[in-house]
Design a protein around this motif. Sequence first.
Motif, short mmCIF file in Angstrom:
data_model
loop_
_atom_site.label_atom_id
_atom_site.label_comp_id
_atom_site.label_asym_id
_atom_site.label_seq_id
_atom_site.Cartn_x
_atom_site.Cartn_y
_atom_site.Cartn_z
N PHE A 1 0.84 -1.20 0.00
CA PHE A 1 0.00 0.00 0.00
C PHE A 1 0.88 1.26 0.00
O PHE A 1 0.62 2.21 -0.75
N GLY A 2 1.92 1.25 0.83
CA GLY A 2 2.84 2.39 0.87
C GLY A 2 3.51 2.63 -0.47
O GLY A 2 3.63 3.78 -0.92
N ARG A 3 3.93 1.56 -1.12
CA ARG A 3 4.57 1.69 -2.44
C ARG A 3 3.62 2.29 -3.47
O ARG A 3 4.05 3.01 -4.36
N LEU A 4 2.34 1.95 -3.33
CA LEU A 4 1.35 2.42 -4.31
C LEU A 4 0.90 3.85 -4.07
O LEU A 4 0.61 4.57 -5.03
N VAL A 5 0.80 4.28 -2.81
CA VAL A 5 0.18 5.58 -2.53
C VAL A 5 1.12 6.66 -2.01
O VAL A 5 0.76 7.83 -2.02
N VAL A 6 2.30 6.27 -1.54
CA VAL A 6 3.24 7.27 -1.01
C VAL A 6 4.37 7.45 -2.03
O VAL A 6 5.18 6.54 -2.22
N PRO A 7 4.42 8.60 -2.69
CA PRO A 7 5.41 8.80 -3.75
C PRO A 7 6.87 8.58 -3.30
O PRO A 7 7.68 8.06 -4.05
N GLN B 1 9.50 2.56 6.56
CA GLN B 1 8.54 1.77 5.80
C GLN B 1 7.75 0.84 6.72
O GLN B 1 6.53 0.74 6.60
N VAL C 1 -0.81 1.68 9.13
CA VAL C 1 -2.00 1.37 8.32
C VAL C 1 -2.50 -0.05 8.54
O VAL C 1 -3.51 -0.45 7.95
#
Length: 163
Positions: free
Chosen positions: A45-51, A61, A68
């Motif tokens: 999720f972090g990779r997808l939504v946090v630039p 990370q 979350v």
Amino acid sequence: MKKTEKGRKKVCLILAVCWMCVIFAFSARNADLSTQDSMSIGILFGRLVVPSFADMDSNMQISFADMVDHPIRKIAHATEYAVLGFLLAGSYADREKKRSRMIGIPIILGSLYAVSDELHQLFVPGRSCELMDMLIDSSGVVIGTFAALFFFVYWVNRKTRRQ
């Protein structure tokens, strides 16, 4: 009842039973494995939504994934039970049945399964039985049931009404 409707009901029932087995398997995972699963989802999720996620050090990370973790788990609960509600309603709904039964039966069955699933977790190392999870699961069943009724009774059958 049409032949296609009978087929849909059978397929949905078989898929509902299979989905219950999937839910059972997730619930049978001990707390450490379950936490690893949700932390992996948190990292994704972090990779997808946090630039800037890739630029963070691993501790940041993991901290983000931990932050979350709770919402992801609750969304997962609601989603897996929404799928169950959809399948149960799909196995039961037709135009000849009363709406209260088309809504009530799948919701009751799905909610009873949610309760039994939480009770099952009492016997899994590190897991617990949570009232809030039962409520979230049952809410998912309600959402899935209404989505299925809209889809199977109103959307699919609108073609029939036009003819």
